[in-house]
Design a protein around this motif. Structure first.
Motif, PDB file in Angstrom:
ATOM      1  N   PRO A 128      22.569  30.122  46.259  1.00  0.00           N
ATOM      2  CA  PRO A 128      23.599  31.039  46.768  1.00  0.00           C
ATOM      3  C   PRO A 128      23.704  31.030  48.291  1.00  0.00           C
ATOM      4  CG  PRO A 128      21.807  32.263  45.711  1.00  0.00           C
ATOM      5  CD  PRO A 128      21.553  30.816  45.475  1.00  0.00           C
ATOM      6  N   ALA A 129      22.586  30.816  48.974  1.00  0.00           N
ATOM      7  CA  ALA A 129      22.649  30.765  50.438  1.00  0.00           C
ATOM      8  C   ALA A 129      23.500  29.592  50.900  1.00  0.00           C
ATOM      9  CB  ALA A 129      21.245  30.660  51.021  1.00  0.00           C
ATOM     10  N   ARG A 130      23.364  28.451  50.259  1.00  0.00           N
ATOM     11  CA  ARG A 130      24.177  27.287  50.639  1.00  0.00           C
ATOM     12  C   ARG A 130      25.648  27.514  50.332  1.00  0.00           C
ATOM     13  NH1 ARG A 130      20.733  21.865  49.152  1.00  0.00           N
ATOM     14  NH2 ARG A 130      19.025  22.270  50.575  1.00  0.00           N
ATOM     15  N   VAL A 131      25.933  28.164  49.217  1.00  0.00           N
ATOM     16  CA  VAL A 131      27.328  28.446  48.868  1.00  0.00           C
ATOM     17  C   VAL A 131      27.945  29.390  49.895  1.00  0.00           C
ATOM     18  CG1 VAL A 131      28.814  29.576  47.165  1.00  0.00           C
ATOM     19  CG2 VAL A 131      27.035  27.992  46.415  1.00  0.00           C
ATOM     20  N   ILE A 132      27.216  30.439  50.262  1.00  0.00           N
ATOM     21  CA  ILE A 132      27.741  31.422  51.223  1.00  0.00           C
ATOM     22  C   ILE A 132      27.925  30.794  52.607  1.00  0.00           C
ATOM     23  CG2 ILE A 132      27.178  33.547  52.466  1.00  0.00           C
ATOM     24  CD1 ILE A 132      25.804  34.454  49.803  1.00  0.00           C
ATOM     25  N   ILE A 133      26.897  30.120  53.096  1.00  0.00           N
ATOM     26  CA  ILE A 133      27.006  29.494  54.425  1.00  0.00           C
ATOM     27  C   ILE A 133      28.057  28.389  54.410  1.00  0.00           C
ATOM     28  CG2 ILE A 133      25.761  28.125  56.154  1.00  0.00           C
ATOM     29  CD1 ILE A 133      25.044  31.068  56.186  1.00  0.00           C
ATOM     30  N   GLY A 134      28.117  27.619  53.328  1.00  0.00           N
ATOM     31  CA  GLY A 134      29.126  26.563  53.229  1.00  0.00           C
ATOM     32  C   GLY A 134      30.539  27.108  53.266  1.00  0.00           C
ATOM     33  N   SER A 135      30.778  28.211  52.560  1.00  0.00           N
ATOM     34  CA  SER A 135      32.121  28.794  52.580  1.00  0.00           C
ATOM     35  C   SER A 135      32.449  29.392  53.940  1.00  0.00           C
ATOM     36  CB  SER A 135      32.273  29.838  51.475  1.00  0.00           C
ATOM     37  OG  SER A 135      31.388  30.906  51.686  1.00  0.00           O
ATOM     38  N   LEU A 136      31.450  29.976  54.605  1.00  0.00           N
ATOM     39  CA  LEU A 136      31.689  30.487  55.961  1.00  0.00           C
ATOM     40  C   LEU A 136      32.029  29.353  56.921  1.00  0.00           C
ATOM     41  CD1 LEU A 136      28.913  33.195  56.457  1.00  0.00           C
ATOM     42  CD2 LEU A 136      31.377  33.550  56.441  1.00  0.00           C
ATOM     43  N   VAL A 137      31.312  28.248  56.820  1.00  0.00           N
ATOM     44  CA  VAL A 137      31.584  27.107  57.691  1.00  0.00           C
ATOM     45  C   VAL A 137      32.969  26.541  57.400  1.00  0.00           C
ATOM     46  CG1 VAL A 137      30.894  24.720  58.181  1.00  0.00           C
ATOM     47  CG2 VAL A 137      29.174  26.514  58.089  1.00  0.00           C
ATOM     48  N   PHE A 138      33.328  26.488  56.117  1.00  0.00           N
ATOM     49  CA  PHE A 138      34.627  25.927  55.744  1.00  0.00           C
ATOM     50  C   PHE A 138      35.778  26.810  56.214  1.00  0.00           C
ATOM     51  CE2 PHE A 138      38.086  25.191  52.679  1.00  0.00           C
ATOM     52  CZ  PHE A 138      38.273  23.834  52.904  1.00  0.00           C
ATOM     53  N   THR A 139      35.639  28.126  56.064  1.00  0.00           N
ATOM     54  CA  THR A 139      36.750  29.020  56.420  1.00  0.00           C
ATOM     55  C   THR A 139      36.779  29.359  57.907  1.00  0.00           C
ATOM     56  OG1 THR A 139      35.429  30.954  55.843  1.00  0.00           O
ATOM     57  CG2 THR A 139      36.873  30.076  54.152  1.00  0.00           C
ATOM     58  N   ALA A 140      35.633  29.491  58.520  1.00  0.00           N
ATOM     59  CA  ALA A 140      35.601  29.855  59.948  1.00  0.00           C
ATOM     60  C   ALA A 140      35.275  28.605  60.756  1.00  0.00           C
ATOM     61  CB  ALA A 140      34.565  30.958  60.173  1.00  0.00           C
ATOM     62  N   SER A 141      34.081  28.528  61.223  1.00  0.00           N
ATOM     63  CA  SER A 141      33.595  27.355  61.937  1.00  0.00           C
ATOM     64  C   SER A 141      32.067  27.410  61.909  1.00  0.00           C
ATOM     65  CB  SER A 141      34.085  27.333  63.383  1.00  0.00           C
ATOM     66  OG  SER A 141      33.474  28.378  64.113  1.00  0.00           O
ATOM     67  N   THR A 142      31.443  26.333  62.297  1.00  0.00           N
ATOM     68  CA  THR A 142      29.985  26.293  62.290  1.00  0.00           C
ATOM     69  C   THR A 142      29.401  27.341  63.217  1.00  0.00           C
ATOM     70  OG1 THR A 142      30.125  23.938  61.848  1.00  0.00           O
ATOM     71  CG2 THR A 142      28.012  24.766  62.564  1.00  0.00           C
ATOM     72  N   ALA A 143      29.979  27.473  64.405  1.00  0.00           N
ATOM     73  CA  ALA A 143      29.450  28.425  65.376  1.00  0.00           C
ATOM     74  C   ALA A 143      29.576  29.861  64.869  1.00  0.00           C
ATOM     75  CB  ALA A 143      30.174  28.270  66.703  1.00  0.00           C
ATOM     76  N   LYS A 144      30.727  30.209  64.284  1.00  0.00           N
ATOM     77  CA  LYS A 144      30.912  31.565  63.775  1.00  0.00           C
ATOM     78  C   LYS A 144      30.003  31.847  62.582  1.00  0.00           C
ATOM     79  CE  LYS A 144      35.653  32.100  65.344  1.00  0.00           C
ATOM     80  NZ  LYS A 144      37.052  32.236  64.945  1.00  0.00           N
ATOM     81  N   ALA A 145      29.811  30.845  61.711  1.00  0.00           N
ATOM     82  CA  ALA A 145      28.927  31.031  60.561  1.00  0.00           C
ATOM     83  C   ALA A 145      27.484  31.213  61.017  1.00  0.00           C
ATOM     84  CB  ALA A 145      29.037  29.840  59.612  1.00  0.00           C
ATOM     85  N   SER A 146      27.058  30.434  61.998  1.00  0.00           N
ATOM     86  CA  SER A 146      25.692  30.576  62.520  1.00  0.00           C
ATOM     87  C   SER A 146      25.506  31.927  63.189  1.00  0.00           C
ATOM     88  CB  SER A 146      25.388  29.458  63.521  1.00  0.00           C
ATOM     89  OG  SER A 146      25.413  28.221  62.886  1.00  0.00           O
ATOM     90  N   ALA A 147      26.507  32.368  63.931  1.00  0.00           N
ATOM     91  CA  ALA A 147      26.423  33.664  64.592  1.00  0.00           C
ATOM     92  C   ALA A 147      26.369  34.789  63.566  1.00  0.00           C
ATOM     93  CB  ALA A 147      27.607  33.856  65.531  1.00  0.00           C
ATOM     94  N   SER A 148      27.157  34.674  62.491  1.00  0.00           N
ATOM     95  CA  SER A 148      27.136  35.700  61.438  1.00  0.00           C
ATOM     96  C   SER A 148      25.775  35.769  60.781  1.00  0.00           C
ATOM     97  CB  SER A 148      28.192  35.388  60.373  1.00  0.00           C
ATOM     98  OG  SER A 148      29.464  35.381  60.945  1.00  0.00           O
ATOM     99  N   TYR A 149      25.208  34.608  60.488  1.00  0.00           N
ATOM    100  CA  TYR A 149      23.889  34.568  59.860  1.00  0.00           C
ATOM    101  C   TYR A 149      22.836  35.149  60.794  1.00  0.00           C
ATOM    102  CZ  TYR A 149      19.483  32.842  58.109  1.00  0.00           C
ATOM    103  OH  TYR A 149      18.187  32.765  57.680  1.00  0.00           O
ATOM    104  N   SER A 150      22.899  34.796  62.077  1.00  0.00           N
ATOM    105  CA  SER A 150      21.924  35.302  63.050  1.00  0.00           C
ATOM    106  C   SER A 150      22.033  36.812  63.192  1.00  0.00           C
ATOM    107  CB  SER A 150      22.131  34.636  64.404  1.00  0.00           C
ATOM    108  OG  SER A 150      21.883  33.262  64.308  1.00  0.00           O
ATOM    109  N   ASN A 151      23.257  37.330  63.243  1.00  0.00           N
ATOM    110  CA  ASN A 151      23.446  38.781  63.351  1.00  0.00           C
ATOM    111  C   ASN A 151      22.909  39.497  62.123  1.00  0.00           C
ATOM    112  OD1 ASN A 151      24.632  38.603  65.852  1.00  0.00           O
ATOM    113  ND2 ASN A 151      26.716  38.556  65.033  1.00  0.00           N
ATOM    114  N   LEU A 152      23.165  38.958  60.941  1.00  0.00           N
ATOM    115  CA  LEU A 152      22.682  39.543  59.709  1.00  0.00           C
ATOM    116  C   LEU A 152      21.147  39.546  59.677  1.00  0.00           C
ATOM    117  CD1 LEU A 152      23.392  40.654  56.887  1.00  0.00           C
ATOM    118  CD2 LEU A 152      23.301  38.304  56.071  1.00  0.00           C
ATOM    119  N   ARG A 153      20.559  38.438  60.067  1.00  0.00           N
ATOM    120  CA  ARG A 153      19.103  38.332  60.094  1.00  0.00           C
ATOM    121  C   ARG A 153      18.507  39.299  61.096  1.00  0.00           C
ATOM    122  NH1 ARG A 153      17.717  33.283  62.673  1.00  0.00           N
ATOM    123  NH2 ARG A 153      17.940  34.624  64.462  1.00  0.00           N
ATOM    124  N   ASP A 154      19.105  39.407  62.281  1.00  0.00           N
ATOM    125  CA  ASP A 154      18.585  40.312  63.309  1.00  0.00           C
ATOM    126  C   ASP A 154      18.688  41.766  62.874  1.00  0.00           C
ATOM    127  OD1 ASP A 154      18.028  38.115  64.841  1.00  0.00           O
ATOM    128  OD2 ASP A 154      19.806  38.310  66.104  1.00  0.00           O
TER     129      ASP A 154
END
Length: 99
Positions: A67-93
């Motif tokens: 599920p993590a790959r599906v979620i991150i993959g869809s974020l990268v596909f719809t937004a961009s790599t930078a936005k998906a990484s930032a979203s993941y980092s914010n969620l983790r923090d």
């Protein structure tokens, strides 16, 4: 085919830079993913884990990857790599700050 030569050391070319960043990210992910095995003895002692808890953690480690790959993959596909990484980092923090 074109007459242009492929220069893999030309980091100023966006496609070559992306190629190198991709394999580097894969390598870092691979190292992080498999680093828990040599550290298992220390983790078991530090967290006082039973053998059943260790087995459950190893199964969850693999199972939650899908599920993590599906979620991150869809974020990268719809937004961009930078936005998906930032979203993941914010969620983790946020999760680390609350726990």
């Amino acid at each position: 085919m074109s007459d242009q030569k492929l220069n893999l050391l030309n980091l100023s070319a966006p496609r070559i830079r992306l190629l190198h960043l991709s394999w580097l990210a894969f390598f870092i992910t691979f190292v992080v993913w498999f680093s828990h095995a040599p550290l298992m003895g220390h983790l078991r002692e530090a967290f006082d884990l039973s053998p059943d808890q260790i087995k459950a953690l190893l199964i969850l480690n693999v199972a939650l990857t899908i599920p993590a790959r599906v979620i991150i993959g869809s974020l990268v596909f719809t937004a961009s790599t930078a936005k998906a990484s930032a979203s993941y980092s914010n969620l983790r923090d946020q999760r680390l700050d609350s726990g």
